[in-house]
Every structure is written in C-alpha cells, then in structure tokens.
Design a protein around this motif. Sequence first.
Motif, PDB file in Angstrom:
ATOM      1  N   SER A 271       0.816  -1.214   0.000  1.00 47.93           N
ATOM      2  CA  SER A 271       0.000   0.000   0.000  1.00 47.93           C
ATOM      3  C   SER A 271       0.853   1.269   0.000  1.00 47.93           C
ATOM      4  CB  SER A 271      -0.889   0.037   1.234  1.00 47.93           C
ATOM      5  OG  SER A 271      -1.867  -0.957   1.186  1.00 47.93           O
ATOM      6  N   PRO A 272       0.376   2.314  -0.696  1.00 48.74           N
ATOM      7  CA  PRO A 272       1.058   3.609  -0.605  1.00 48.74           C
ATOM      8  C   PRO A 272       0.921   4.192   0.796  1.00 48.74           C
ATOM      9  CG  PRO A 272      -1.021   3.820  -1.800  1.00 48.74           C
ATOM     10  CD  PRO A 272      -0.793   2.348  -1.594  1.00 48.74           C
ATOM     11  N   ILE A 278       0.688   5.404  10.763  1.00 54.66           N
ATOM     12  CA  ILE A 278       1.006   3.978  10.732  1.00 54.66           C
ATOM     13  C   ILE A 278       2.054   3.643   9.668  1.00 54.66           C
ATOM     14  CG2 ILE A 278      -1.212   3.284  11.690  1.00 54.66           C
ATOM     15  CD1 ILE A 278      -2.117   2.527   8.859  1.00 54.66           C
ATOM     16  N   ASN A 279       2.695   4.665   9.115  1.00 57.61           N
ATOM     17  CA  ASN A 279       3.766   4.425   8.146  1.00 57.61           C
ATOM     18  C   ASN A 279       5.036   3.957   8.859  1.00 57.61           C
ATOM     19  OD1 ASN A 279       2.407   5.630   5.665  1.00 57.61           O
ATOM     20  ND2 ASN A 279       2.318   7.367   7.080  1.00 57.61           N
ATOM     21  N   SER A 280       5.776   3.084   8.205  1.00 60.35           N
ATOM     22  CA  SER A 280       7.014   2.536   8.771  1.00 60.35           C
ATOM     23  C   SER A 280       8.194   2.985   7.918  1.00 60.35           C
ATOM     24  CB  SER A 280       6.938   1.003   8.800  1.00 60.35           C
ATOM     25  OG  SER A 280       8.189   0.422   9.102  1.00 60.35           O
ATOM     26  N   VAL A 281       9.135   3.747   8.519  1.00 59.14           N
ATOM     27  CA  VAL A 281      10.313   4.179   7.748  1.00 59.14           C
ATOM     28  C   VAL A 281      11.126   2.950   7.347  1.00 59.14           C
ATOM     29  CG1 VAL A 281      10.386   6.400   8.931  1.00 59.14           C
ATOM     30  CG2 VAL A 281      11.768   4.497   9.790  1.00 59.14           C
ATOM     31  N   LEU A 282      11.929   3.108   6.300  1.00 55.22           N
ATOM     32  CA  LEU A 282      12.635   1.949   5.732  1.00 55.22           C
ATOM     33  C   LEU A 282      13.540   1.269   6.749  1.00 55.22           C
ATOM     34  CD1 LEU A 282      13.141   0.224   3.241  1.00 55.22           C
ATOM     35  CD2 LEU A 282      14.948   1.825   2.573  1.00 55.22           C
ATOM     36  N   LYS A 283      14.163   2.028   7.658  1.00 49.88           N
ATOM     37  CA  LYS A 283      15.024   1.416   8.674  1.00 49.88           C
ATOM     38  C   LYS A 283      14.236   0.459   9.557  1.00 49.88           C
ATOM     39  CE  LYS A 283      18.026   3.465  11.084  1.00 49.88           C
ATOM     40  NZ  LYS A 283      18.762   4.363  11.987  1.00 49.88           N
ATOM     41  N   TYR A 284      13.066   0.891   9.962  1.00 53.77           N
ATOM     42  CA  TYR A 284      12.234   0.045  10.815  1.00 53.77           C
ATOM     43  C   TYR A 284      11.739  -1.167  10.026  1.00 53.77           C
ATOM     44  CZ  TYR A 284       8.800  -0.914  14.532  1.00 53.77           C
ATOM     45  OH  TYR A 284       8.081  -1.487  15.552  1.00 53.77           O
ATOM     46  N   THR A 285      11.363  -0.929   8.768  1.00 50.59           N
ATOM     47  CA  THR A 285      10.944  -2.023   7.891  1.00 50.59           C
ATOM     48  C   THR A 285      12.053  -3.059   7.750  1.00 50.59           C
ATOM     49  OG1 THR A 285       9.418  -0.613   6.638  1.00 50.59           O
ATOM     50  CG2 THR A 285      10.263  -2.576   5.522  1.00 50.59           C
ATOM     51  N   THR A 286      13.266  -2.589   7.514  1.00 57.72           N
ATOM     52  CA  THR A 286      14.405  -3.499   7.350  1.00 57.72           C
ATOM     53  C   THR A 286      14.656  -4.296   8.624  1.00 57.72           C
ATOM     54  OG1 THR A 286      15.418  -2.022   5.723  1.00 57.72           O
ATOM     55  CG2 THR A 286      16.857  -3.630   6.791  1.00 57.72           C
ATOM     56  N   ALA A 287      14.587  -3.621   9.767  1.00 61.10           N
ATOM     57  CA  ALA A 287      14.840  -4.306  11.036  1.00 61.10           C
ATOM     58  C   ALA A 287      13.831  -5.411  11.285  1.00 61.10           C
ATOM     59  CB  ALA A 287      14.808  -3.291  12.180  1.00 61.10           C
ATOM     60  N   TYR A 288      12.548  -5.135  11.028  1.00 65.39           N
ATOM     61  CA  TYR A 288      11.522  -6.139  11.295  1.00 65.39           C
ATOM     62  C   TYR A 288      11.317  -7.120  10.143  1.00 65.39           C
ATOM     63  CZ  TYR A 288       9.974  -5.102  15.967  1.00 65.39           C
ATOM     64  OH  TYR A 288       9.918  -4.999  17.343  1.00 65.39           O
ATOM     65  N   SER A 319       5.651   4.185  -0.100  1.00 64.91           N
ATOM     66  CA  SER A 319       4.734   3.169   0.406  1.00 64.91           C
ATOM     67  C   SER A 319       4.683   3.248   1.931  1.00 64.91           C
ATOM     68  CB  SER A 319       5.189   1.768  -0.014  1.00 64.91           C
ATOM     69  OG  SER A 319       6.378   1.395   0.674  1.00 64.91           O
ATOM     70  N   ILE A 320       3.776   2.484   2.543  1.00 63.12           N
ATOM     71  CA  ILE A 320       3.691   2.485   4.005  1.00 63.12           C
ATOM     72  C   ILE A 320       4.925   1.862   4.641  1.00 63.12           C
ATOM     73  CG2 ILE A 320       1.175   2.511   4.166  1.00 63.12           C
ATOM     74  CD1 ILE A 320       1.300  -0.545   4.602  1.00 63.12           C
ATOM     75  N   LEU A 321       5.775   1.219   3.841  1.00 59.50           N
ATOM     76  CA  LEU A 321       7.002   0.625   4.349  1.00 59.50           C
ATOM     77  C   LEU A 321       8.243   1.439   3.998  1.00 59.50           C
ATOM     78  CD1 LEU A 321       6.333  -3.166   3.627  1.00 59.50           C
ATOM     79  CD2 LEU A 321       6.030  -1.913   5.769  1.00 59.50           C
ATOM     80  N   ASN A 322       8.055   2.548   3.318  1.00 57.98           N
ATOM     81  CA  ASN A 322       9.173   3.440   2.964  1.00 57.98           C
ATOM     82  C   ASN A 322       8.603   4.810   2.618  1.00 57.98           C
ATOM     83  OD1 ASN A 322      11.654   4.495   2.266  1.00 57.98           O
ATOM     84  ND2 ASN A 322      11.882   3.306   0.385  1.00 57.98           N
ATOM     85  N   PRO A 323       7.989   5.471   3.603  1.00 55.38           N
ATOM     86  CA  PRO A 323       7.275   6.728   3.323  1.00 55.38           C
ATOM     87  C   PRO A 323       8.221   7.891   3.074  1.00 55.38           C
ATOM     88  CG  PRO A 323       7.303   6.321   5.675  1.00 55.38           C
ATOM     89  CD  PRO A 323       7.916   5.105   5.027  1.00 55.38           C
ATOM     90  N   ILE A 324       7.674   8.916   2.437  1.00 55.74           N
ATOM     91  CA  ILE A 324       8.436  10.124   2.140  1.00 55.74           C
ATOM     92  C   ILE A 324       8.226  11.132   3.270  1.00 55.74           C
ATOM     93  CG2 ILE A 324       8.719  12.040   0.507  1.00 55.74           C
ATOM     94  CD1 ILE A 324       7.606  10.118  -1.673  1.00 55.74           C
ATOM     95  N   PHE A 325       9.313  11.700   3.775  1.00 60.24           N
ATOM     96  CA  PHE A 325       9.269  12.720   4.820  1.00 60.24           C
ATOM     97  C   PHE A 325       8.390  13.886   4.368  1.00 60.24           C
ATOM     98  CE2 PHE A 325      10.871  16.588   6.788  1.00 60.24           C
ATOM     99  CZ  PHE A 325      10.989  16.224   8.110  1.00 60.24           C
ATOM    100  N   PRO A 326       7.545  14.470   5.234  1.00 59.63           N
ATOM    101  CA  PRO A 326       7.395  14.245   6.682  1.00 59.63           C
ATOM    102  C   PRO A 326       6.189  13.389   7.044  1.00 59.63           C
ATOM    103  CG  PRO A 326       6.414  16.346   6.111  1.00 59.63           C
ATOM    104  CD  PRO A 326       6.836  15.711   4.819  1.00 59.63           C
TER     105      PRO A 326
END
Length: 550
Positions: A271-272, A278-288, A319-326
């Motif tokens: 999902s975008p 509830i968006n997850s930045v890429l670092k958090y996505t990668t960790a989990y 996407s919700i797993l790599n959102p664009i700031f802010p």
Amino acid sequence: MSDVFDPISLEIYWSRLISIADESAAALLRTAFSTVVRESNDFTTVLMDADCNCLSENTAGIPSFVGMLPSAVRSFLQHIPREEWRPGDCIITNDPEIGSGHLPDITMAAPIFYKDRLVGFSGSIAHLPDIGGAGWAGDCRELVEEGLRLMPVKFISEGRENTYVTQLLRHNVRAPDQVIGDIYAQVSAQRVCAAGVRQFLEDTGMDDLVLLSAELRARAEAAMRKAIVALPDGSWTSSVRADGFDADETFINCRLTIRGSDLEIDFEGTSPQINRGINSVLKYTTAYATYPIKCALDPESPRNEGSFQPVSVKAPVGSILNPIFPAPVAARQLTGHLLTGAIYGCLAQVVPELVVAESGSAPTLRTVFGGRTRDGQAFNQVLFASGGLGASSRMDGYGCTAFPSNTGAGSIEVLESVSPLLVRHKELAQDSGGAGRFRGGLGQDVVLDIQSDSPVNISLLSDRHKYPPQGLLGGRPGSKSIVALSDGTRLHPKSRSVLQPGETLHIHFPGGGGFGPPADRDPAAIKRDIEFGYVSQDAAEKLYGVRNDR
C-alpha cells in the motif's frame, strides 16, 4: 575465517562482549524513572566497533532497536564529525529516519576511548514516557504533530550536560522528570559499557577491537549463509491485510527470493503511504524484515552485524514501508510488526517446520493513558500487554507472549500505584487461539476502571479489529481485537479519546493463529483444552467436531 583466535578463546570473548552489553542494560533498567523502561523492557543496548558495526547486544533487547543502532551512529558521524567526539560525550536524537522510526524513542551513542584511541561506540535506544505534541498516537497527519524532534546533538559534552537541550526537553514534555531521568539512565548505560570494554581490552591485551570484530562478524555471516544455502533456490509470495485507518485499509505484499546464500525480501505492491501515523520508515521495515529471518533460519548463534549481511530488503518509495518525509510515523509498529506474517507466509511454502502462524501480539495493542491523579500530579502511562503467539508445526502457541517485539507486560501493581487506573481483572481469553493441529496461543482480556476526579485521555494504537491473526496450512485464525466501554461503545482503534471518571474499559488482546487442519488435532489435547478452560465445549464441538455432552 582467520587463524588469529582459537575457537575456545573466541567463544569466551564473544560471551564476554555480550555480558558487557547486558551489564549496560542492567544499569539502564535499574536507574530508569518510567515504567515504560523499568517495567516493560522497551529499550536495548548495543556495543559497536569503531566502524559502527554491531558486535554484541543485550540479551533481551528490542529486535528493531538492535537492527537500527549501527546505521544511526553512522548518521551521527555525518552530523558530528568523528574528530569532534570526545571522552564523556553522549549524542542523542529521536529523528525517525536516523533513529528507531518514531519520535518517542531516544537513540543515544557514546564514544569508547582506550589509550587515547577511539575503539568503539556504546549505543542505546529507550522509549520515553512522553515526547510532547500529540504524544504516542496514530491519528496525526504529519510528523510535526507527533512531538518534539531532535536532530543529533551532544546531550553530554565531555561529561557536562548541555543545559539548552535539557531545558528544551523539560519545557516540551508532559512528564519532564521521568523523561530526563530516563535519558540519564541511558547515559549511565553508556558509561558502564565503555568501562566494560576498557577492562576487556586490559584483560585480553588487545589494543582495539578491529580483528575481533572482523572475526565475529564473519562467523555470524557464515552461520546465516549456511542456513540460507540449505534452502532451495526460488521465489515465493505472500500478503497480509491490515485494518489501516478508517476506510483506508492497508496491505503488505511480500516476495522472498533465495539465490544461493543470498536472501532478498521485496515489498513491491504494498500500500502507498497514508496521512496517518502507521507508516514505517525503511530502517524500521528493514529491522523487522531481517529479524524474523534470523529467528527462523539461524536462531542459535548470537546476532551481530554479520548476521544480516546475506539479507537484503526492498520497499517502494512512498509506500507504508518506505514513506516520504514528513509522513507521520508514531504508530509505525502497527505496520512493521505485520512483516513477520508476510515473510513467514512465504517461508511456510518451503520450510513450514521453521515458522509460526501469525501472532495476536503482531502488531502490539497499546493503550496510552494521561491526565491527573487525585492529588493533582500529572501522569502518562502505557498499558503493556500481549496477545497469543501463533502455533508452529510442533506445538501450540504460548499464551500472552510478545512476538516479534519482546516488550514485557509490566506490573499491574505498579501501573495502579502511579495512575488512577484500577485493573478489575486480567485473564486468559477462552476460545481466542486459532484452532488447528496445534492451537494458537490464547490472548487475554483486561478490564479496568477510571478512578480519577477528572477525565483521562486515552490514545489507542491497535489493529486486528477487522482482520484477525491468520493460521498456517489449514490452521484457523485467532480472535479479533476489542476495545470497548462497559456499555458496548467501541473506541476508535487508532485515535485519541477521553474517558470519564467511573467509566470501565474492556480490552481484548487477540489470540494467535492455528497451525495445520483442526481435524488433525490430538483428541487428548482437545480434552485438556476443555478441562483447563482454554476452549469452551461449544467451540470444541464447532471447530473440532467434539461432541458436547452437557
């Protein structure tokens, strides 16, 4: 592998480095002010080498924190050059892109010097009781609403407090004594870690950690690659659907590909991003994404930077797993914790014996309470509790067990002593675990009263109200989340509400998914479930075909 260290010495050294991280964690735990850290274990400590590679972590650290600390310290060095770091410094940030993915977490690092040389870094992350703004909430529309944002800055400079940072924090949070107290607990942890490393180098006669770090990371990488190469090459897909926010439901698409000893996880088609937290930045996505791989394929060897080298993670920008700031990210765990289900859905197609069904604690269900006690004191407390663990190919899931996070439940007595909340009961929830050859772990029901003289604010961070934890290979889903008042009114699952004095709140934490067809369950296990009250007579008859003899 090198011949610098013999296997016995290497094992001793590795164990000692882990103990240094554990001693650092003990210092943080014992000096923390808030129940978030002291009771619920929402923190971690990590020892890194001079190149910011993770060498060891505390045994009970939060998985996502461990995966993000090394890259956080590398980012610190971009903001504060290496030559400007001094003995006694402690650098902090809570920037989501640099730190752990949302503002309530303070990421801290301190340099470790030995014989006037920088030989490593001690790092820690801890969840603060408050960070101002909307606090820990999932309904904000952009990052600036979610609280105070600190870019990397020296909180302690050569042993001296940066009073500007302290005052900034004190005047922008709801519980200043607890916040500053917890940050100083992290400072204590950094110092204990540094002292342990210096003593380690003295005892071993080493001048630095360079060769030892390279050897430990190489062995960790070799262990993971050995586990991956044992699996067949190929590509598998899976998806997880989530509640999202109101009408904006979300989904996670996952493709897991194995080529030799390399494993790639690609979330193309997810999902975008949305304009809620509830968006997850890429670092958090990668960790989990990497942590469940470690749990499934190489659970025995200690983790360090090398463990994750064979695994790559991709997620579409925006996407919700790599959102664009802010993008708002305060409740990023409501998305990030779902990655385990998607990844294990892929692995279940090739190595079902190594994975578990979806858990009722993925994502975590959190309730944040704030207001005034009867004596006029401000309070801000989080109820930490877990749903049931998903079942595996070998056994039933554990009841009320956190996974993939490993935060603790905390003490009800302590919660009641620092807030106007009275827990009426907290018990295993009958029929909450998904049926299967092996049953999902039970969730729990918590009922509490608001015993204040003034309204209490509540922020809910929850999911699984529409889509329950799914079973695997024929296993049935676990139960759904429920958060409701005594009159049946359901609170918004991801927003802030106000509870009136005297109101009663019921929270149901879901059970885990089952594994395998219910028809294959051992009749003796079904009988035991009924006798213990885990499964009702009616449910046993409906799900397992067991005759109701009442």
